[in-house]
Design a protein around this motif. Sequence first.
Motif, PDB file in Angstrom:
ATOM      1  N   ASN A 171       0.789  -1.228   0.000  1.00 41.36           N
ATOM      2  CA  ASN A 171       0.000   0.000   0.000  1.00 41.36           C
ATOM      3  C   ASN A 171       0.824   1.283   0.000  1.00 41.36           C
ATOM      4  OD1 ASN A 171      -2.401  -1.568   0.150  1.00 41.36           O
ATOM      5  ND2 ASN A 171      -2.084  -1.793   2.360  1.00 41.36           N
ATOM      6  N   PRO A 172       1.716   1.463  -0.958  1.00 27.58           N
ATOM      7  CA  PRO A 172       2.463   2.726  -1.018  1.00 27.58           C
ATOM      8  C   PRO A 172       1.531   3.865  -1.457  1.00 27.58           C
ATOM      9  CG  PRO A 172       2.896   1.450  -2.979  1.00 27.58           C
ATOM     10  CD  PRO A 172       2.062   0.567  -2.084  1.00 27.58           C
ATOM     11  N   SER A 173       1.807   5.060  -1.004  1.00 29.83           N
ATOM     12  CA  SER A 173       1.014   6.218  -1.426  1.00 29.83           C
ATOM     13  C   SER A 173       1.802   7.113  -2.378  1.00 29.83           C
ATOM     14  CB  SER A 173       0.561   7.033  -0.213  1.00 29.83           C
ATOM     15  OG  SER A 173       1.677   7.482   0.533  1.00 29.83           O
ATOM     16  N   VAL A 174       3.133   6.887  -2.461  1.00 29.07           N
ATOM     17  CA  VAL A 174       3.985   7.699  -3.318  1.00 29.07           C
ATOM     18  C   VAL A 174       4.788   6.788  -4.237  1.00 29.07           C
ATOM     19  CG1 VAL A 174       5.846   9.402  -3.412  1.00 29.07           C
ATOM     20  CG2 VAL A 174       4.190   9.475  -1.533  1.00 29.07           C
ATOM     21  N   PHE A 175       4.820   7.129  -5.519  1.00 32.17           N
ATOM     22  CA  PHE A 175       5.639   6.402  -6.485  1.00 32.17           C
ATOM     23  C   PHE A 175       6.720   7.343  -6.999  1.00 32.17           C
ATOM     24  CE2 PHE A 175       6.342   4.828 -10.958  1.00 32.17           C
ATOM     25  CZ  PHE A 175       6.991   3.651 -10.587  1.00 32.17           C
ATOM     26  N   ILE A 176       7.978   6.953  -6.829  1.00 26.70           N
ATOM     27  CA  ILE A 176       9.123   7.770  -7.239  1.00 26.70           C
ATOM     28  C   ILE A 176       9.808   7.071  -8.401  1.00 26.70           C
ATOM     29  CG2 ILE A 176      11.322   8.772  -6.502  1.00 26.70           C
ATOM     30  CD1 ILE A 176      10.240   8.526  -3.593  1.00 26.70           C
ATOM     31  N   TYR A 177      10.044   7.804  -9.470  1.00 27.59           N
ATOM     32  CA  TYR A 177      10.676   7.203 -10.648  1.00 27.59           C
ATOM     33  C   TYR A 177      11.560   8.229 -11.340  1.00 27.59           C
ATOM     34  CZ  TYR A 177       6.990   9.540 -13.400  1.00 27.59           C
ATOM     35  OH  TYR A 177       6.158  10.465 -13.978  1.00 27.59           O
ATOM     36  N   HIS A 178      12.253   7.788 -12.402  1.00 33.18           N
ATOM     37  CA  HIS A 178      13.225   8.650 -13.088  1.00 33.18           C
ATOM     38  C   HIS A 178      13.179   8.385 -14.593  1.00 33.18           C
ATOM     39  CE1 HIS A 178      14.930   9.160  -9.029  1.00 33.18           C
ATOM     40  NE2 HIS A 178      14.798   7.849  -8.944  1.00 33.18           N
ATOM     41  N   SER A 179      12.611   9.311 -15.346  1.00 27.93           N
ATOM     42  CA  SER A 179      12.573   9.154 -16.810  1.00 27.93           C
ATOM     43  C   SER A 179      13.969   9.188 -17.401  1.00 27.93           C
ATOM     44  CB  SER A 179      11.718  10.264 -17.436  1.00 27.93           C
ATOM     45  OG  SER A 179      10.373  10.149 -17.050  1.00 27.93           O
ATOM     46  N   HIS A 180      14.875   9.943 -16.764  1.00 26.04           N
ATOM     47  CA  HIS A 180      16.275  10.032 -17.195  1.00 26.04           C
ATOM     48  C   HIS A 180      17.166   9.544 -16.053  1.00 26.04           C
ATOM     49  CE1 HIS A 180      14.931  13.578 -19.988  1.00 26.04           C
ATOM     50  NE2 HIS A 180      14.590  12.389 -20.470  1.00 26.04           N
ATOM     51  N   SER A 181      17.125   8.270 -15.815  1.00 23.04           N
ATOM     52  CA  SER A 181      17.820   7.713 -14.652  1.00 23.04           C
ATOM     53  C   SER A 181      19.335   7.846 -14.734  1.00 23.04           C
ATOM     54  CB  SER A 181      17.453   6.230 -14.481  1.00 23.04           C
ATOM     55  OG  SER A 181      17.947   5.454 -15.565  1.00 23.04           O
ATOM     56  N   SER A 261      -1.272  -0.851  -8.150  1.00 17.89           N
ATOM     57  CA  SER A 261      -1.247  -0.292  -6.784  1.00 17.89           C
ATOM     58  C   SER A 261      -2.215   0.867  -6.701  1.00 17.89           C
ATOM     59  CB  SER A 261       0.170   0.174  -6.424  1.00 17.89           C
ATOM     60  OG  SER A 261       1.081  -0.900  -6.472  1.00 17.89           O
ATOM     61  N   LYS A 262      -3.445   0.569  -6.348  1.00 15.34           N
ATOM     62  CA  LYS A 262      -4.485   1.582  -6.284  1.00 15.34           C
ATOM     63  C   LYS A 262      -4.277   2.566  -5.138  1.00 15.34           C
ATOM     64  CE  LYS A 262      -6.725  -0.323  -9.697  1.00 15.34           C
ATOM     65  NZ  LYS A 262      -6.773   0.330 -11.028  1.00 15.34           N
ATOM     66  N   SER A 263      -3.378   2.239  -4.226  1.00 10.41           N
ATOM     67  CA  SER A 263      -3.169   3.110  -3.058  1.00 10.41           C
ATOM     68  C   SER A 263      -2.312   4.330  -3.390  1.00 10.41           C
ATOM     69  CB  SER A 263      -2.492   2.324  -1.931  1.00 10.41           C
ATOM     70  OG  SER A 263      -1.236   1.814  -2.359  1.00 10.41           O
ATOM     71  N   ILE A 264      -1.631   4.312  -4.548  1.00  9.82           N
ATOM     72  CA  ILE A 264      -0.716   5.406  -4.898  1.00  9.82           C
ATOM     73  C   ILE A 264      -1.489   6.649  -5.320  1.00  9.82           C
ATOM     74  CG2 ILE A 264       1.105   6.158  -6.483  1.00  9.82           C
ATOM     75  CD1 ILE A 264       2.092   3.302  -6.593  1.00  9.82           C
ATOM     76  N   SER A 265      -1.166   7.767  -4.690  1.00  9.59           N
ATOM     77  CA  SER A 265      -1.813   9.048  -4.995  1.00  9.59           C
ATOM     78  C   SER A 265      -0.850  10.052  -5.613  1.00  9.59           C
ATOM     79  CB  SER A 265      -2.418   9.656  -3.720  1.00  9.59           C
ATOM     80  OG  SER A 265      -3.390   8.808  -3.155  1.00  9.59           O
ATOM     81  N   TYR A 266       0.451   9.863  -5.384  1.00  9.84           N
ATOM     82  CA  TYR A 266       1.437  10.842  -5.838  1.00  9.84           C
ATOM     83  C   TYR A 266       2.514  10.159  -6.678  1.00  9.84           C
ATOM     84  CZ  TYR A 266      -0.796  13.358  -2.018  1.00  9.84           C
ATOM     85  OH  TYR A 266      -1.724  13.936  -1.186  1.00  9.84           O
ATOM     86  N   TYR A 267       2.789  10.748  -7.840  1.00 10.47           N
ATOM     87  CA  TYR A 267       3.801  10.230  -8.748  1.00 10.47           C
ATOM     88  C   TYR A 267       4.848  11.321  -8.957  1.00 10.47           C
ATOM     89  CZ  TYR A 267       0.300   6.654  -9.698  1.00 10.47           C
ATOM     90  OH  TYR A 267      -0.616   5.638  -9.563  1.00 10.47           O
ATOM     91  N   ILE A 268       6.090  11.032  -8.601  1.00 12.55           N
ATOM     92  CA  ILE A 268       7.153  12.036  -8.642  1.00 12.55           C
ATOM     93  C   ILE A 268       8.276  11.551  -9.551  1.00 12.55           C
ATOM     94  CG2 ILE A 268       8.787  13.389  -7.280  1.00 12.55           C
ATOM     95  CD1 ILE A 268       7.035  12.867  -4.824  1.00 12.55           C
ATOM     96  N   ASP A 269       8.515  12.296 -10.610  1.00 16.65           N
ATOM     97  CA  ASP A 269       9.608  12.000 -11.543  1.00 16.65           C
ATOM     98  C   ASP A 269      10.774  12.927 -11.185  1.00 16.65           C
ATOM     99  OD1 ASP A 269      11.220  11.289 -13.631  1.00 16.65           O
ATOM    100  OD2 ASP A 269       9.905  12.037 -15.221  1.00 16.65           O
ATOM    101  N   ILE A 270      11.829  12.374 -10.612  1.00 15.20           N
ATOM    102  CA  ILE A 270      12.956  13.197 -10.151  1.00 15.20           C
ATOM    103  C   ILE A 270      14.026  13.295 -11.239  1.00 15.20           C
ATOM    104  CG2 ILE A 270      14.780  13.448  -8.429  1.00 15.20           C
ATOM    105  CD1 ILE A 270      13.066  12.012  -6.443  1.00 15.20           C
ATOM    106  N   HIS A 271      14.419  14.530 -11.527  1.00 13.68           N
ATOM    107  CA  HIS A 271      15.480  14.809 -12.488  1.00 13.68           C
ATOM    108  C   HIS A 271      16.599  15.594 -11.805  1.00 13.68           C
ATOM    109  CE1 HIS A 271      13.415  13.776 -16.375  1.00 13.68           C
ATOM    110  NE2 HIS A 271      12.378  13.831 -15.564  1.00 13.68           N
ATOM    111  N   ARG A 272      17.708  15.761 -12.519  1.00  7.39           N
ATOM    112  CA  ARG A 272      18.823  16.557 -12.026  1.00  7.39           C
ATOM    113  C   ARG A 272      18.981  17.805 -12.885  1.00  7.39           C
ATOM    114  NH1 ARG A 272      23.715  15.022 -14.843  1.00  7.39           N
ATOM    115  NH2 ARG A 272      22.438  16.279 -16.228  1.00  7.39           N
ATOM    116  N   ASP A 273      19.045  18.947 -12.225  1.00  9.85           N
ATOM    117  CA  ASP A 273      19.291  20.210 -12.924  1.00  9.85           C
ATOM    118  C   ASP A 273      20.768  20.251 -13.309  1.00  9.85           C
ATOM    119  OD1 ASP A 273      19.436  22.786 -13.837  1.00  9.85           O
ATOM    120  OD2 ASP A 273      18.588  23.717 -12.052  1.00  9.85           O
ATOM    121  N   SER A 274      21.057  20.470 -14.587  1.00 10.68           N
ATOM    122  CA  SER A 274      22.457  20.464 -15.022  1.00 10.68           C
ATOM    123  C   SER A 274      23.082  21.862 -14.994  1.00 10.68           C
ATOM    124  CB  SER A 274      22.576  19.880 -16.434  1.00 10.68           C
ATOM    125  OG  SER A 274      21.967  20.736 -17.382  1.00 10.68           O
ATOM    126  N   ALA A 275      22.359  22.846 -14.443  1.00  7.47           N
ATOM    127  CA  ALA A 275      22.952  24.177 -14.287  1.00  7.47           C
ATOM    128  C   ALA A 275      24.097  24.101 -13.278  1.00  7.47           C
ATOM    129  CB  ALA A 275      21.895  25.177 -13.826  1.00  7.47           C
TER     130      ALA A 275
END
Length: 335
Positions: A171-181, A261-275
């Motif tokens: 039952n996670p509520s947050v899904f963290i992923y990386h389109s540009h891992s 996973s129907k319990s997930i409410s938040y999807y966060i795609d984390i990237h890195r700022d290259s500045a």
Amino acid sequence: MKTKIKEKNNVNFLSIILGFLFFILSIIVLVVNTPTMKINIFQYQDYVGIANSDTITDAFLLMVGQEIPQFKVFLEGELEVPSISNLAFEAVTGIRTNNISTFLLKEIPGFNSANTKIYIAGEGSDYSNLPQESPPPDFDELLKGENSNINKEDEPNSEESANEESITSKNPSVFIYHSHSWEGYLPLMNKDVKPSDSSSTDNQENVVLVGSMLSNKLEEYGIKSQHEDTNMAQALNDKGWDYTDSYTLSRELVETVSAQSKSISYYIDIHRDSARKESTTTTINGKNYARLYFVVGQEHENYQENLLFAKDIHEKLEESYPGLSKGVYLKTRAQ
């Protein structure tokens, strides 16, 4: 007699233009539905440029008028037959002859980022120091040795294992992923490389590490999360896809996890700022911190809700850690 010949020539010329337009539209449809062709021929920005072109729009309306007599009567005197050279140039290059900014956007590296809209500007943030994205890495170089060093049956980052993890997560509520891992951090890589080459498939050197740190911190506060650590460069390569399909691939992952996973409410795609460091870090109470910012895609049907949520997080951060957030930014699919 002269009038009839002139009218006949105009009709033939219009037929050539409309035939050319039909050919271009057919190519676009093929490209949109064929990932590998989309990579090699057009970028999504080119579709937008074609759709927004007055020249191509006029040609399309004239083509419709050839089939609908009443519409043709309405168009008479309103539209001129476009120049076939302008039509061909705009269709192939995406550069509009009456708008020099389209030339600048395509020819000056990074200039297209000026289309990014700042919804809330953090401390010191403006259009002169927008977050930056690294150029696409050389996947062949990046993945060199990957296939020989990894037993795919035991690979924890494969799509199959990612799906199994989705099923067994409690039952996670947050899904963290990386389109540009592969987006890496130079201080962790211990390599003498240019900042633009800071790409790594080592999850102790790239943005996946940040996702792990966030997941662990959420767990400390009793917030259950699921962290997707798929090697996206390898997954794209396995499909015969390229950098431009990163978000297509991550969307597949999100849709799979969402269905399981129907319990997930938040999807966060984390990237890195290259500045550079002066833009991406700040000092608060004598301690150095990496700054963060929030990007909200306007194409999502509920983007207004996402925007308000990002605004709330930004304001909470400003209360406790002034200057930590660079703000909230809006992007369309073309950006």
